[in-house]
Design a protein around this motif. Structure first.
Motif, mmCIF file in Angstrom:
data_model
loop_
_atom_site.group_PDB
_atom_site.id
_atom_site.type_symbol
_atom_site.label_atom_id
_atom_site.label_comp_id
_atom_site.label_asym_id
_atom_site.label_seq_id
_atom_site.Cartn_x
_atom_site.Cartn_y
_atom_site.Cartn_z
ATOM 1 N N ALA A 50 0.932 -0.810 0.009
ATOM 2 C CA ALA A 50 -0.275 -0.177 0.246
ATOM 3 C C ALA A 50 0.745 1.398 0.069
ATOM 4 O O ALA A 50 0.959 2.010 -0.985
ATOM 5 C CB ALA A 50 -0.813 -0.181 1.328
ATOM 6 N N GLU A 51 1.604 1.320 0.852
ATOM 7 C CA GLU A 51 2.966 2.690 0.561
ATOM 8 C C GLU A 51 3.629 2.865 0.107
ATOM 9 O O GLU A 51 3.618 4.137 -0.868
ATOM 10 C CB GLU A 51 3.742 1.547 2.097
ATOM 11 N N LEU A 52 3.548 1.780 -1.284
ATOM 12 C CA LEU A 52 4.920 1.559 -2.734
ATOM 13 C C LEU A 52 3.584 2.113 -3.453
ATOM 14 O O LEU A 52 3.648 2.998 -4.300
ATOM 15 C CB LEU A 52 5.055 0.242 -2.965
ATOM 16 N N ALA A 53 2.522 1.212 -2.953
ATOM 17 C CA ALA A 53 1.461 1.711 -4.461
ATOM 18 C C ALA A 53 1.009 3.394 -4.076
ATOM 19 O O ALA A 53 1.131 4.444 -5.151
ATOM 20 C CB ALA A 53 -0.302 1.391 -4.254
ATOM 21 N N ALA A 54 0.602 3.906 -2.748
ATOM 22 C CA ALA A 54 0.891 5.612 -2.534
ATOM 23 C C ALA A 54 2.249 5.955 -2.987
ATOM 24 O O ALA A 54 2.047 6.939 -3.473
ATOM 25 C CB ALA A 54 1.045 5.473 -1.308
ATOM 26 N N ARG A 55 2.911 5.283 -3.289
ATOM 27 C CA ARG A 55 3.942 6.549 -4.038
ATOM 28 C C ARG A 55 3.833 6.032 -5.631
ATOM 29 O O ARG A 55 5.282 6.570 -6.634
ATOM 30 C CB ARG A 55 5.290 5.914 -3.663
ATOM 31 N N GLY A 56 2.809 5.409 -6.274
ATOM 32 C CA GLY A 56 3.497 5.136 -7.114
ATOM 33 C C GLY A 56 4.328 4.076 -7.973
ATOM 34 O O GLY A 56 4.833 4.670 -8.989
ATOM 35 N N LEU A 57 4.896 3.576 -7.095
ATOM 36 C CA LEU A 57 6.084 2.434 -7.456
ATOM 37 C C LEU A 57 5.217 1.029 -7.613
ATOM 38 O O LEU A 57 4.737 0.669 -6.659
ATOM 39 C CB LEU A 57 6.763 2.806 -6.223
ATOM 40 N N THR A 58 5.617 -0.152 -8.351
ATOM 41 C CA THR A 58 5.625 -1.115 -7.870
ATOM 42 C C THR A 58 6.683 -2.289 -6.904
ATOM 43 O O THR A 58 8.139 -1.193 -7.464
ATOM 44 C CB THR A 58 5.828 -2.478 -8.724
ATOM 45 N N ARG A 59 6.588 -2.880 -6.233
ATOM 46 C CA ARG A 59 7.631 -3.308 -5.384
ATOM 47 C C ARG A 59 8.667 -4.600 -6.800
ATOM 48 O O ARG A 59 9.959 -4.083 -7.173
ATOM 49 C CB ARG A 59 7.244 -5.031 -4.891
ATOM 50 N N GLU A 60 8.334 -5.160 -7.773
ATOM 51 C CA GLU A 60 9.348 -5.604 -8.671
ATOM 52 C C GLU A 60 10.211 -3.997 -9.461
ATOM 53 O O GLU A 60 11.287 -4.220 -10.407
ATOM 54 C CB GLU A 60 8.110 -6.164 -9.975
ATOM 55 N N GLY A 61 9.350 -3.168 -9.633
ATOM 56 C CA GLY A 61 9.831 -2.230 -10.466
ATOM 57 C C GLY A 61 10.992 -1.444 -9.324
ATOM 58 O O GLY A 61 12.148 -1.289 -9.766
ATOM 59 N N GLU A 62 10.649 -1.514 -8.276
ATOM 60 C CA GLU A 62 11.991 -0.858 -7.601
ATOM 61 C C GLU A 62 13.121 -1.765 -7.011
ATOM 62 O O GLU A 62 14.373 -1.189 -7.084
ATOM 63 C CB GLU A 62 11.259 -0.356 -6.303
ATOM 64 N N VAL A 63 13.049 -3.279 -7.572
ATOM 65 C CA VAL A 63 13.792 -4.593 -7.509
ATOM 66 C C VAL A 63 14.533 -4.210 -8.707
ATOM 67 O O VAL A 63 16.233 -4.327 -8.385
ATOM 68 C CB VAL A 63 12.892 -5.456 -7.822
ATOM 69 N N ARG A 64 13.866 -4.050 -9.996
ATOM 70 C CA ARG A 64 14.806 -3.975 -10.929
ATOM 71 C C ARG A 64 15.355 -2.980 -10.958
ATOM 72 O O ARG A 64 16.671 -2.767 -11.594
ATOM 73 C CB ARG A 64 13.976 -3.063 -11.894
ATOM 74 N N ARG A 65 15.153 -1.210 -10.131
ATOM 75 C CA ARG A 65 15.923 -0.361 -10.063
ATOM 76 C C ARG A 65 16.551 -0.364 -9.285
ATOM 77 O O ARG A 65 18.422 0.349 -9.766
ATOM 78 C CB ARG A 65 14.677 1.537 -9.333
ATOM 79 N N ILE A 66 16.601 -0.850 -8.082
ATOM 80 C CA ILE A 66 17.963 -1.148 -7.194
ATOM 81 C C ILE A 66 19.367 -1.847 -8.292
ATOM 82 O O ILE A 66 20.277 -2.018 -7.582
ATOM 83 C CB ILE A 66 17.361 -1.483 -6.430
ATOM 84 N N MET A 67 18.897 -2.832 -8.382
ATOM 85 C CA MET A 67 19.299 -4.544 -8.933
ATOM 86 C C MET A 67 20.322 -4.068 -10.656
ATOM 87 O O MET A 67 20.962 -4.553 -10.437
ATOM 88 C CB MET A 67 18.960 -5.835 -8.859
ATOM 89 N N GLY A 68 19.385 -3.071 -11.488
ATOM 90 C CA GLY A 68 20.163 -2.186 -13.024
ATOM 91 C C GLY A 68 19.964 -3.395 -13.652
ATOM 92 O O GLY A 68 19.127 -4.574 -13.537
ATOM 93 N N VAL A 69 20.755 -3.871 -14.235
ATOM 94 C CA VAL A 69 21.323 -4.855 -15.165
ATOM 95 C C VAL A 69 21.624 -6.028 -14.747
ATOM 96 O O VAL A 69 20.673 -6.869 -15.360
ATOM 97 C CB VAL A 69 22.567 -4.806 -15.858
ATOM 98 N N ALA A 70 21.648 -6.324 -13.438
ATOM 99 C CA ALA A 70 21.203 -7.819 -12.596
ATOM 100 C C ALA A 70 20.300 -8.522 -12.769
ATOM 101 O O ALA A 70 19.940 -9.361 -12.515
ATOM 102 C CB ALA A 70 22.042 -7.390 -11.216
ATOM 103 N N ALA A 71 19.325 -7.886 -12.810
ATOM 104 C CA ALA A 71 18.368 -7.622 -12.746
ATOM 105 C C ALA A 71 17.376 -8.821 -13.677
ATOM 106 O O ALA A 71 16.577 -9.380 -13.386
ATOM 107 C CB ALA A 71 16.608 -7.121 -11.942
ATOM 108 N N ALA A 72 17.589 -7.415 -14.918
ATOM 109 C CA ALA A 72 18.085 -8.090 -15.902
ATOM 110 C C ALA A 72 18.007 -9.449 -16.329
ATOM 111 O O ALA A 72 16.673 -10.406 -17.183
ATOM 112 C CB ALA A 72 17.762 -6.968 -16.877
ATOM 113 N N LEU A 73 18.822 -9.909 -15.979
ATOM 114 C CA LEU A 73 19.649 -11.695 -16.439
ATOM 115 C C LEU A 73 19.050 -12.661 -15.591
ATOM 116 O O LEU A 73 17.995 -12.593 -15.050
ATOM 117 C CB LEU A 73 20.961 -11.236 -15.385
#
Length: 73
Positions: A50-73
């Motif tokens: 709910a806190e993430l949704a209030a910020r307009g974020l998704t958990r998956e999107g944030e993991v991709r942002r944090i991990m960068g290229v590593a999450a795409a592999l």
């Protein structure tokens, strides 16, 4: 005048001697780079969906942002 020669076995390479040390160095760099990612993921885990949704974020999107290229592999 004297000349000195050093014979090394055929196939000997200084790279083969240095390879274990280079591998250890690369491993230590990976560990050092992983620590900030782990802190960010831990912070993300503290937030509710709910806190993430209030910020307009998704958990998956944030993991991709944090991990960068590593999450795409």
């Amino acid at each position: 005048m004297a000349n000195t020669t050093i014979d090394t076995p055929r196939g000997f390479s200084w790279r083969s001697l240095a390879a274990p040390f280079l591998a250890i160095g690369r491993f230590l760099v990976l560990i050092a780079e992983a620590v900030p990612h782990a802190r960010e993921i831990e912070r993300l885990n503290q937030l509710s969906d709910a806190e993430l949704a209030a910020r307009g974020l998704t958990r998956e999107g944030e993991v991709r942002r944090i991990m960068g290229v590593a999450a795409a592999l």
